[in-house]
Design an enzyme around this catalytic site. Structure first.
Site, PDB file in Angstrom:
ATOM      1  N   LYS A 167       0.709  -1.195   0.116  1.00 27.57           N
ATOM      2  CA  LYS A 167      -0.148  -0.070  -0.109  1.00 27.57           C
ATOM      3  C   LYS A 167       0.900   1.280  -0.003  1.00 27.57           C
ATOM      4  O   LYS A 167       1.958   1.198   0.461  1.00 27.57           O
ATOM      5  CB  LYS A 167      -1.050   0.072   1.243  1.00 27.57           C
ATOM      6  CG  LYS A 167      -1.988   1.140   1.239  1.00 27.57           C
ATOM      7  CD  LYS A 167      -3.316   0.177   0.535  1.00 27.57           C
ATOM      8  CE  LYS A 167      -4.501   1.160   0.232  1.00 27.57           C
ATOM      9  NZ  LYS A 167      -5.568   0.344  -0.119  1.00 27.57           N
ATOM     10  N   ASP A 212      -6.999   4.313  -4.364  1.00 32.73           N
ATOM     11  CA  ASP A 212      -7.759   4.213  -3.164  1.00 32.73           C
ATOM     12  C   ASP A 212      -8.282   5.731  -2.580  1.00 32.73           C
ATOM     13  O   ASP A 212      -8.540   6.336  -3.649  1.00 32.73           O
ATOM     14  CB  ASP A 212      -6.651   3.879  -1.868  1.00 32.73           C
ATOM     15  CG  ASP A 212      -7.473   3.383  -0.599  1.00 32.73           C
ATOM     16  OD1 ASP A 212      -7.859   2.296  -0.594  1.00 32.73           O
ATOM     17  OD2 ASP A 212      -7.556   4.048   0.255  1.00 32.73           O
TER      18      ASP A 212
HETATM   19  P1  NDP Z   1     -12.677   7.686  -2.801  1.00 29.46           P
HETATM   20  O1  NDP Z   1     -12.021   8.945  -2.390  1.00 29.46           O
HETATM   21  O2  NDP Z   1     -13.330   7.609  -4.029  1.00 29.46           O
HETATM   22  O3  NDP Z   1     -14.253   8.190  -1.893  1.00 29.46           O
HETATM   23  C1  NDP Z   1     -14.060   8.159  -0.659  1.00 29.46           C
HETATM   24  C2  NDP Z   1     -15.348   8.708   0.351  1.00 29.46           C
HETATM   25  O4  NDP Z   1     -15.464   8.490   1.376  1.00 29.46           O
HETATM   26  C3  NDP Z   1     -15.723  10.108  -0.272  1.00 29.46           C
HETATM   27  O5  NDP Z   1     -17.076  10.293  -0.326  1.00 29.46           O
HETATM   28  C4  NDP Z   1     -15.167  10.722   1.041  1.00 29.46           C
HETATM   29  O6  NDP Z   1     -15.609  12.018   1.205  1.00 29.46           O
HETATM   30  C5  NDP Z   1     -15.466   9.935   2.235  1.00 29.46           C
HETATM   31  N1  NDP Z   1     -14.467   9.781   3.155  1.00 29.46           N
HETATM   32  C6  NDP Z   1     -13.150   9.556   3.044  1.00 29.46           C
HETATM   33  N2  NDP Z   1     -12.537   9.882   4.265  1.00 29.46           N
HETATM   34  C7  NDP Z   1     -13.527  10.066   5.030  1.00 29.46           C
HETATM   35  C8  NDP Z   1     -13.579  10.385   6.476  1.00 29.46           C
HETATM   36  N3  NDP Z   1     -12.319  10.383   7.295  1.00 29.46           N
HETATM   37  N4  NDP Z   1     -14.849  10.640   7.144  1.00 29.46           N
HETATM   38  C9  NDP Z   1     -15.855  10.753   6.362  1.00 29.46           C
HETATM   39  N5  NDP Z   1     -15.865  10.525   5.196  1.00 29.46           N
HETATM   40  C10 NDP Z   1     -14.551  10.018   4.446  1.00 29.46           C
HETATM   41  O7  NDP Z   1     -12.377   6.271  -1.959  1.00 29.46           O
HETATM   42  P2  NDP Z   1     -12.757   5.058  -2.391  1.00 29.46           P
HETATM   43  O8  NDP Z   1     -14.190   4.838  -2.488  1.00 29.46           O
HETATM   44  O9  NDP Z   1     -11.837   4.392  -3.494  1.00 29.46           O
HETATM   45  O10 NDP Z   1     -12.523   4.295  -1.129  1.00 29.46           O
HETATM   46  C11 NDP Z   1     -13.213   4.369  -0.069  1.00 29.46           C
HETATM   47  C12 NDP Z   1     -12.972   3.134   0.947  1.00 29.46           C
HETATM   48  O11 NDP Z   1     -13.011   1.797   0.279  1.00 29.46           O
HETATM   49  C13 NDP Z   1     -11.502   3.102   1.792  1.00 29.46           C
HETATM   50  O12 NDP Z   1     -11.673   2.501   3.064  1.00 29.46           O
HETATM   51  C14 NDP Z   1     -10.768   2.353   0.771  1.00 29.46           C
HETATM   52  O13 NDP Z   1      -9.565   2.058   1.232  1.00 29.46           O
HETATM   53  C15 NDP Z   1     -11.805   1.319   0.463  1.00 29.46           C
HETATM   54  N6  NDP Z   1     -11.426   0.346  -0.689  1.00 29.46           N
HETATM   55  C16 NDP Z   1     -11.159   0.877  -1.964  1.00 29.46           C
HETATM   56  C17 NDP Z   1     -11.074   0.043  -2.999  1.00 29.46           C
HETATM   57  C18 NDP Z   1     -10.806   0.743  -4.587  1.00 29.46           C
HETATM   58  O14 NDP Z   1     -10.820   0.164  -5.370  1.00 29.46           O
HETATM   59  N7  NDP Z   1     -11.097   2.281  -4.725  1.00 29.46           N
HETATM   60  C19 NDP Z   1     -10.926  -1.311  -2.830  1.00 29.46           C
HETATM   61  C20 NDP Z   1     -11.208  -1.581  -1.552  1.00 29.46           C
HETATM   62  C21 NDP Z   1     -11.279  -0.867  -0.700  1.00 29.46           C
HETATM   63  P3  NDP Z   1     -14.908  13.464   0.815  1.00 29.46           P
HETATM   64  O15 NDP Z   1     -15.015  13.347  -0.619  1.00 29.46           O
HETATM   65  O16 NDP Z   1     -15.762  14.371   1.598  1.00 29.46           O
HETATM   66  O17 NDP Z   1     -13.457  13.151   1.248  1.00 29.46           O
HETATM   67  O1  2IT Z   2      -7.909  -1.607  -0.825  1.00 30.73           O
HETATM   68  C1  2IT Z   2      -7.987  -1.990  -1.765  1.00 30.73           C
HETATM   69  O2  2IT Z   2      -8.148  -3.227  -2.207  1.00 30.73           O
HETATM   70  C2  2IT Z   2      -7.781  -1.001  -2.774  1.00 30.73           C
HETATM   71  N1  2IT Z   2      -7.527  -0.042  -2.686  1.00 30.73           N
HETATM   72  C3  2IT Z   2      -7.592  -1.700  -4.302  1.00 30.73           C
HETATM   73  C4  2IT Z   2      -6.096  -2.162  -4.567  1.00 30.73           C
HETATM   74  C5  2IT Z   2      -5.731  -2.474  -5.980  1.00 30.73           C
HETATM   75  O3  2IT Z   2      -4.557  -2.832  -6.228  1.00 30.73           O
HETATM   76  O4  2IT Z   2      -6.587  -2.477  -6.881  1.00 30.73           O
END
Ligand code: NDP
Ligand code: 2IT
Length: 452
Positions: A126, A166
């Site tokens: 990561k 992420d």
């Molecule tokens: P994005 O940046 O696309 O979206 C994050 C969302 O969560 C936004 O709406 C953001 O609001 C909100 N957010 C982030 N931090 C906080 C906080 N501290 N308090 C309240 N709201 C918050 O990220 P992702 O959708 O990619 O990721 C979301 C989660 O999913 C994370 O935990 C990530 O690790 C996990 N994840 C992501 C994957 C991926 O492929 N992208 C895969 C697996 C897991 P704002 O816009 O106001 O910051």
């Molecule tokens: O938390 C996760 O699994 C991710 N943000 C996606 C990682 C990836 O390599 O696609």
């Protein structure tokens, strides 16, 4: 004292004050794999538990970039190559003000077992930066990404370490990061995933985490004779994971009534579907606006400064399915108590470690379905793995082909977790099962590789 307890104690002592999220992730995994300790003396002989919590490599670097006013700005960059026993390091990059080493280590540690569960050969890693893309212009984000990659490029590669997105790293950032990588290396290899289709990405990667979350939820429910259809769901966040979780939930016939961002939460009793969903997607993916604008546009309640789970607990709003998809530790004890009291059937984690240990204890005591992050949100990295395969073959599969493989992988993960839980005496406990199944694969590889 058992070897596992010794390692937990050592990690707490060393990192308790400085890296609390890392300690939390290690404690959860190691506590829940205790049923394997006596059955695998070879792991103790090879000192696997202690070796597993130590990253293979930690890279910390300075990122100097120029803002639109011509000021030179500096941020910290991180890449933790946590465990490469079963394949190239693989895991996302997070750009957010709150990023620090402990957060990247917790995410990298979780990623090891998540990646193992997918059945694909990917190690865990990561990275990220304390750079905050909010309120930055496109040009600033581009210059930052180029500066970030001017150091990272020497550590990554299609068979070495493959970053992806992420929080704060979406399609735009991946484009700039990959552009910088190509320029520096003068080669087109899939050293980053989450790329757009036009320059070598995989179809469905954008949707994969959210879609996979719903495939996993459907799988959990179907084994209790239930389905997603007709259920009321709460999704937190409104980013990549949340948006495609909402899209697939709608497609499967659920009604999603909550979404949020870090400023507040909206509650739409009618459901975030059709034109309303299109508006939200455009608001977040294109306009980069705030969720408050959804409430203003459709005249629904907006709760400034509150999370989805605060609103559920404070207003007593019942949902059947909870899909936390924003960030770590968003569901606390009081939120979990409210969810359970109001009759939630299932919690499936789209975000990484969104539930505190106290919240998890409440789900498990109540006997509700609980899909832990490393199983439920593995669809994203799974399709990243499929993107790596397509890159290696220099071809691109159809949407149908990738989606079919994603469905199969989510089913496979569910089955692996169920079978491991059963085999080690915790039938039905997906958290124990997912941790054990993921851990066993990596631990066996480490034993086989010797001093690696
Ligand atoms: P994005 O940046 O696309 O979206 C994050 C969302 O969560 C936004 O709406 C953001 O609001 C909100 N957010 C982030 N931090 C906080 C906080 N501290 N308090 C309240 N709201 C918050 O990220 P992702 O959708 O990619 O990721 C979301 C989660 O999913 C994370 O935990 C990530 O690790 C996990 N994840 C992501 C994957 C991926 O492929 N992208 C895969 C697996 C897991 P704002 O816009 O106001 O910051
Ligand atoms: O938390 C996760 O699994 C991710 N943000 C996606 C990682 C990836 O390599 O696609």
């Amino acid at each position: 004292m058992s070897r596992i307890n010794e390692v937990i104690a050592r990690v707490k002592e060393t990192y308790g004050k400085t890296e609390p999220e890392f300690v939390q992730a290690v404690t959860e995994v190691l506590e829940s794999i205790k049923p394997i300790e006596n059955k695998h003396p070879e792991f103790i002989r090879a000192n696997i538990y202690e070796r597993m919590v130590e990253p293979d490599r930690v890279i910390i670097f300075k990122v100097t970039w120029e803002d639109d006013q011509g000021n030179l700005r500096v941020n910290k960059g991180y890449r933790v190559e946590f465990n490469g026993a079963i394949g190239p390091y693989k895991g996302g990059l997070r750009f957010r003000r709150s990023v620090n080493l402990g957060i990247i280590k917790f995410l990298g540690f979780e990623q090891i077992f998540k990646n193992a569960l997918t059945g694909l050969p990917m190690g865990g890693g990561k990275g990220g930066s304390d750079f905050d893309p909010h309120k930055k212009t496109n040009n600033e984000v581009m210059r930052f990404c180029y500066a970030f990659m001017s150091e990272l490029y020497r550590h990554i590669g299609p068979y070495t370490d493959v970053p992806a997105g992420d929080i704060g790293v979406g399609a735009r950032e991946i484009g700039y990061l990959y552009g910088a990588y190509k320029k520096l290396r003068n080669e087109h290899t899939g050293a980053i995933t989450g790329k757009a289709y036009e320059y070598g990405g995989s179809l469905i990667r954008l949707e994969a985490t959210g879609y996979g979350l719903l495939y996993f939820t459907e799988e959990m429910l179907s084994h209790r004779g239930e389905s997603v259809e007709g259920k009321v769901a709460a999704v937190s966040g409104s980013g990549n994971v949340a948006l495609y979780a909402i899209e697939k939930a709608n497609e499967l016939g659920a009604k999603v009534v909550f979404a949020s961002d870090s400023s507040g939460t909206i509650y739409d009793e009618e459901g975030i579907a059709g034109e309303k969903f299109k508006f939200l997607k455009d608001l977040k993916e294109v306009k980069r606006g705030r969720i408050k604008e959804y409430a203003e546009k459709f005249n629904v309640p907006y709760f400034e400064g509150k999370s989805v789970w605060d609103v559920i607990a404070d207003e007593g709003i019942k949902v059947d399915i909870a899909l936390p998809s924003a960030t770590q530790n968003e569901i606390h004890k009081r939120h979990a108590e409210a969810l359970v009291k109001l009759g939630v059937i299932a919690v499936a984690e789209g975000a990484n470690m969104p539930s505190t240990p106290e919240a998890i204890e409440i789900y498990r005591d109540a006997g509700i379905l609980y899909g832990p992050a490393k199983a439920a949100n593995a669809g994203g990295v799974a399709v990243s793995g499929l993107e790596m395969s397509q890159d290696a073959m220099l071809l691109q599969w159809t949407r149908e082909e990738v989606d079919e493989r994603l469905r199969k992988i989510m089913k496979h993960i569910y089955r692996e977790a169920v079978e491991a839980a059963e085999a080690y005496g915790y039938p039905g406990d997906l958290m124990v099962g997912a941790n054990i199944a993921g851990f066993l694969k990596v631990a066996k590889a480490m034993v086989a590789l010797g001093l690696f």
